[in-house]
Scaffold this motif. Structure first.
Motif, PDB file in Angstrom:
ATOM      1  N   GLU A  89      19.220   2.054  22.570  1.00 51.69           N
ATOM      2  CA  GLU A  89      20.362   2.964  22.681  1.00 51.69           C
ATOM      3  C   GLU A  89      20.285   3.801  23.955  1.00 51.69           C
ATOM      4  OE1 GLU A  89      20.426   5.294  19.092  1.00 51.69           O
ATOM      5  OE2 GLU A  89      20.726   3.521  17.829  1.00 51.69           O
ATOM      6  N   MET A  90      19.093   4.306  24.263  1.00 54.68           N
ATOM      7  CA  MET A  90      18.939   5.125  25.462  1.00 54.68           C
ATOM      8  C   MET A  90      19.135   4.290  26.726  1.00 54.68           C
ATOM      9  SD  MET A  90      15.796   7.633  24.355  1.00 54.68           S
ATOM     10  CE  MET A  90      15.877   8.618  25.858  1.00 54.68           C
ATOM     11  N   MET A  91      18.652   3.063  26.737  1.00 53.60           N
ATOM     12  CA  MET A  91      18.864   2.194  27.898  1.00 53.60           C
ATOM     13  C   MET A  91      20.351   1.939  28.099  1.00 53.60           C
ATOM     14  SD  MET A  91      15.692  -0.518  27.662  1.00 53.60           S
ATOM     15  CE  MET A  91      16.390  -1.591  28.932  1.00 53.60           C
ATOM     16  N   ALA A  92      21.066   1.691  27.013  1.00 52.11           N
ATOM     17  CA  ALA A  92      22.503   1.423  27.103  1.00 52.11           C
ATOM     18  C   ALA A  92      23.258   2.616  27.685  1.00 52.11           C
ATOM     19  CB  ALA A  92      23.059   1.053  25.723  1.00 52.11           C
ATOM     20  N   LYS A  93      22.773   3.841  27.414  1.00 53.90           N
ATOM     21  CA  LYS A  93      23.416   5.049  27.942  1.00 53.90           C
ATOM     22  C   LYS A  93      22.907   5.425  29.324  1.00 53.90           C
ATOM     23  CE  LYS A  93      22.600   8.128  24.834  1.00 53.90           C
ATOM     24  NZ  LYS A  93      22.561   9.266  23.914  1.00 53.90           N
ATOM     25  N   GLY A  94      21.828   4.771  29.774  1.00 56.77           N
ATOM     26  CA  GLY A  94      21.261   5.109  31.080  1.00 56.77           C
ATOM     27  C   GLY A  94      20.393   6.344  31.045  1.00 56.77           C
ATOM     28  N   THR A  95      19.857   6.693  29.875  1.00 58.64           N
ATOM     29  CA  THR A  95      19.050   7.902  29.753  1.00 58.64           C
ATOM     30  C   THR A  95      17.577   7.632  29.486  1.00 58.64           C
ATOM     31  OG1 THR A  95      19.566   8.073  27.392  1.00 58.64           O
ATOM     32  CG2 THR A  95      20.993   9.279  28.927  1.00 58.64           C
ATOM     33  N   TYR A  96      17.152   6.382  29.534  1.00 58.19           N
ATOM     34  CA  TYR A  96      15.760   6.062  29.197  1.00 58.19           C
ATOM     35  C   TYR A  96      14.823   6.150  30.402  1.00 58.19           C
ATOM     36  CZ  TYR A  96      11.741   3.695  27.157  1.00 58.19           C
ATOM     37  OH  TYR A  96      10.484   3.398  26.716  1.00 58.19           O
ATOM     38  N   ALA A  97      15.241   5.626  31.550  1.00 58.81           N
ATOM     39  CA  ALA A  97      14.341   5.593  32.710  1.00 58.81           C
ATOM     40  C   ALA A  97      15.136   5.604  34.001  1.00 58.81           C
ATOM     41  CB  ALA A  97      13.452   4.364  32.654  1.00 58.81           C
ATOM     42  N   GLY A  98      14.450   5.914  35.075  1.00 60.81           N
ATOM     43  CA  GLY A  98      15.072   5.910  36.389  1.00 60.81           C
ATOM     44  C   GLY A  98      14.018   6.033  37.465  1.00 60.81           C
ATOM     45  N   ILE A  99      14.456   5.934  38.687  1.00 58.89           N
ATOM     46  CA  ILE A  99      13.559   6.037  39.827  1.00 58.89           C
ATOM     47  C   ILE A  99      14.332   6.670  40.973  1.00 58.89           C
ATOM     48  CG2 ILE A  99      14.108   3.743  40.742  1.00 58.89           C
ATOM     49  CD1 ILE A  99      11.082   3.451  41.352  1.00 58.89           C
ATOM     50  N   VAL A 100      13.620   7.366  41.839  1.00 62.24           N
ATOM     51  CA  VAL A 100      14.240   7.958  43.021  1.00 62.24           C
ATOM     52  C   VAL A 100      13.698   7.226  44.238  1.00 62.24           C
ATOM     53  CG1 VAL A 100      14.544  10.038  44.414  1.00 62.24           C
ATOM     54  CG2 VAL A 100      14.450  10.213  41.905  1.00 62.24           C
ATOM     55  N   LEU A 101      14.606   6.699  45.036  1.00 60.13           N
ATOM     56  CA  LEU A 101      14.264   6.038  46.288  1.00 60.13           C
ATOM     57  C   LEU A 101      14.770   6.904  47.435  1.00 60.13           C
ATOM     58  CD1 LEU A 101      15.426   2.417  45.326  1.00 60.13           C
ATOM     59  CD2 LEU A 101      13.137   3.410  45.090  1.00 60.13           C
ATOM     60  N   ALA A 102      14.265   6.676  48.629  1.00 59.29           N
ATOM     61  CA  ALA A 102      14.715   7.444  49.785  1.00 59.29           C
ATOM     62  C   ALA A 102      15.073   6.488  50.918  1.00 59.29           C
ATOM     63  CB  ALA A 102      13.627   8.411  50.236  1.00 59.29           C
ATOM     64  N   THR A 103      16.021   6.910  51.724  1.00 60.35           N
ATOM     65  CA  THR A 103      16.467   6.124  52.864  1.00 60.35           C
ATOM     66  C   THR A 103      16.851   7.075  53.993  1.00 60.35           C
ATOM     67  OG1 THR A 103      18.010   4.411  53.595  1.00 60.35           O
ATOM     68  CG2 THR A 103      18.874   6.038  52.063  1.00 60.35           C
ATOM     69  N   ALA A 104      16.807   6.579  55.208  1.00 59.28           N
ATOM     70  CA  ALA A 104      17.163   7.398  56.362  1.00 59.28           C
ATOM     71  C   ALA A 104      18.666   7.677  56.422  1.00 59.28           C
ATOM     72  CB  ALA A 104      16.700   6.729  57.653  1.00 59.28           C
ATOM     73  N   ASP A 105      19.480   6.784  55.846  1.00 57.52           N
ATOM     74  CA  ASP A 105      20.940   6.942  55.905  1.00 57.52           C
ATOM     75  C   ASP A 105      21.530   6.591  54.540  1.00 57.52           C
ATOM     76  OD1 ASP A 105      23.681   6.874  56.355  1.00 57.52           O
ATOM     77  OD2 ASP A 105      23.502   5.858  58.293  1.00 57.52           O
ATOM     78  N   VAL A 106      21.669   7.589  53.689  1.00 58.11           N
ATOM     79  CA  VAL A 106      22.136   7.346  52.331  1.00 58.11           C
ATOM     80  C   VAL A 106      23.566   6.814  52.302  1.00 58.11           C
ATOM     81  CG1 VAL A 106      22.985   9.659  51.765  1.00 58.11           C
ATOM     82  CG2 VAL A 106      22.010   8.244  49.968  1.00 58.11           C
ATOM     83  N   ASP A 107      24.412   7.245  53.229  1.00 56.89           N
ATOM     84  CA  ASP A 107      25.803   6.776  53.232  1.00 56.89           C
ATOM     85  C   ASP A 107      25.884   5.286  53.572  1.00 56.89           C
ATOM     86  OD1 ASP A 107      27.553   9.285  52.766  1.00 56.89           O
ATOM     87  OD2 ASP A 107      26.063   9.928  54.233  1.00 56.89           O
ATOM     88  N   ALA A 108      25.128   4.850  54.562  1.00 55.72           N
ATOM     89  CA  ALA A 108      25.121   3.427  54.931  1.00 55.72           C
ATOM     90  C   ALA A 108      24.522   2.590  53.807  1.00 55.72           C
ATOM     91  CB  ALA A 108      24.355   3.219  56.229  1.00 55.72           C
ATOM     92  N   THR A 109      23.455   3.097  53.184  1.00 52.62           N
ATOM     93  CA  THR A 109      22.836   2.375  52.069  1.00 52.62           C
ATOM     94  C   THR A 109      23.813   2.266  50.909  1.00 52.62           C
ATOM     95  OG1 THR A 109      20.631   3.088  52.746  1.00 52.62           O
ATOM     96  CG2 THR A 109      20.895   2.384  50.455  1.00 52.62           C
ATOM     97  N   PHE A 110      24.513   3.356  50.616  1.00 44.82           N
ATOM     98  CA  PHE A 110      25.519   3.335  49.560  1.00 44.82           C
ATOM     99  C   PHE A 110      26.565   2.259  49.849  1.00 44.82           C
ATOM    100  CE2 PHE A 110      29.673   4.467  47.927  1.00 44.82           C
ATOM    101  CZ  PHE A 110      29.406   4.668  46.585  1.00 44.82           C
ATOM    102  N   ASP A 111      27.078   2.223  51.071  1.00 51.06           N
ATOM    103  CA  ASP A 111      28.109   1.246  51.433  1.00 51.06           C
ATOM    104  C   ASP A 111      27.604  -0.184  51.244  1.00 51.06           C
ATOM    105  OD1 ASP A 111      29.849   3.320  52.044  1.00 51.06           O
ATOM    106  OD2 ASP A 111      29.475   3.202  54.218  1.00 51.06           O
ATOM    107  N   ARG A 112      26.364  -0.447  51.660  1.00 52.35           N
ATOM    108  CA  ARG A 112      25.806  -1.804  51.511  1.00 52.35           C
ATOM    109  C   ARG A 112      25.658  -2.182  50.039  1.00 52.35           C
ATOM    110  NH1 ARG A 112      22.547  -0.122  55.825  1.00 52.35           N
ATOM    111  NH2 ARG A 112      20.774   0.196  54.446  1.00 52.35           N
ATOM    112  N   LEU A 113      25.157  -1.260  49.222  1.00 52.64           N
ATOM    113  CA  LEU A 113      24.968  -1.568  47.804  1.00 52.64           C
ATOM    114  C   LEU A 113      26.300  -1.699  47.070  1.00 52.64           C
ATOM    115  CD1 LEU A 113      21.892   0.682  46.991  1.00 52.64           C
ATOM    116  CD2 LEU A 113      21.947  -1.794  47.379  1.00 52.64           C
ATOM    117  N   GLN A 114      27.257  -0.852  47.416  1.00 47.39           N
ATOM    118  CA  GLN A 114      28.573  -0.957  46.803  1.00 47.39           C
ATOM    119  C   GLN A 114      29.227  -2.290  47.171  1.00 47.39           C
ATOM    120  OE1 GLN A 114      31.601   1.880  48.054  1.00 47.39           O
ATOM    121  NE2 GLN A 114      32.329   2.019  45.934  1.00 47.39           N
ATOM    122  N   ALA A 115      29.044  -2.742  48.398  1.00 47.84           N
ATOM    123  CA  ALA A 115      29.587  -4.037  48.829  1.00 47.84           C
ATOM    124  C   ALA A 115      28.944  -5.206  48.086  1.00 47.84           C
ATOM    125  CB  ALA A 115      29.400  -4.211  50.336  1.00 47.84           C
ATOM    126  N   ARG A 116      27.752  -4.977  47.556  1.00 47.18           N
ATOM    127  CA  ARG A 116      27.051  -6.007  46.784  1.00 47.18           C
ATOM    128  C   ARG A 116      27.327  -5.867  45.293  1.00 47.18           C
ATOM    129  NH1 ARG A 116      21.361  -5.490  50.082  1.00 47.18           N
ATOM    130  NH2 ARG A 116      22.127  -6.489  51.975  1.00 47.18           N
TER     131      ARG A 116
END
Length: 150
Positions: A89-116
């Motif tokens: 149930e928690m996994m289905a809601k997205g409340t069970y686990a997560g991770i924080v990643l870092a990048t030099a350009d979050v906007d460019a990374t967002f655009d690439r991931l959204q395009a995928r």
């Protein structure tokens, strides 16, 4: 009333510790593999099956000492059926686990991931606590928060 005195912390030498691995659950190993390898671009470092379950180890190619282990969440034989249901149930809601990643350009990374076609939870924003970040959800519902590195 007796006063308690704080003792000074003993002098401790710095330990040489690094993060070797963190664990995120998956409920579909093929979908998890596709997301972390093909969408995020992580390299696959291990893919081990046992007893109908599968553990996949991935990580950034330029960080060979740091890995994410994608693990079946209910593989622990000591879990009760109720605990397994709660995890699902928690996994289905997205409340069970997560991770924080870092990048030099979050906007460019967002655009690439959204395009995928990554599942967007939050577009890049400036947080009141001083970071700019965005959030995606992996196929198991885990939050992948990506923040701008300093």
């Amino acid at each position: 009333m007796e006063k308690h005195r704080r003792r000074a912390a003993p002098s401790v030498s710095a330990m040489d510790l690094t993060i070797h691995a963190s664990f995120l659950p998956h409920d579909d190993p093929d979908a998890a593999l596709a997301f972390y390898r093909d969408t995020l671009g992580f390299e696959v470092r291990g893919d081990v099956g046992h007893g109908g379950t599968r553990w996949i180890t991935v990580g950034p190619a330029d960080q060979p000492g740091t890995s994410v282990v994608l693990t079946p969440p209910a593989a622990d034989p000591d879990l009760t059926d109720d605990e397994r249901d709660t995890i699902a149930e928690m996994m289905a809601k997205g409340t069970y686990a997560g991770i924080v990643l870092a990048t030099a350009d979050v906007d460019a990374t967002f655009d690439r991931l959204q395009a995928r076609d990554a599942d967007v939870v939050q577009e890049p924003i400036d947080q009141p606590y001083g970071v700019r970040d965005c959030v995606f959800r992996d196929p198991a519902g885990n939050w992948i928060r990506i923040q701008q590195s300093r």
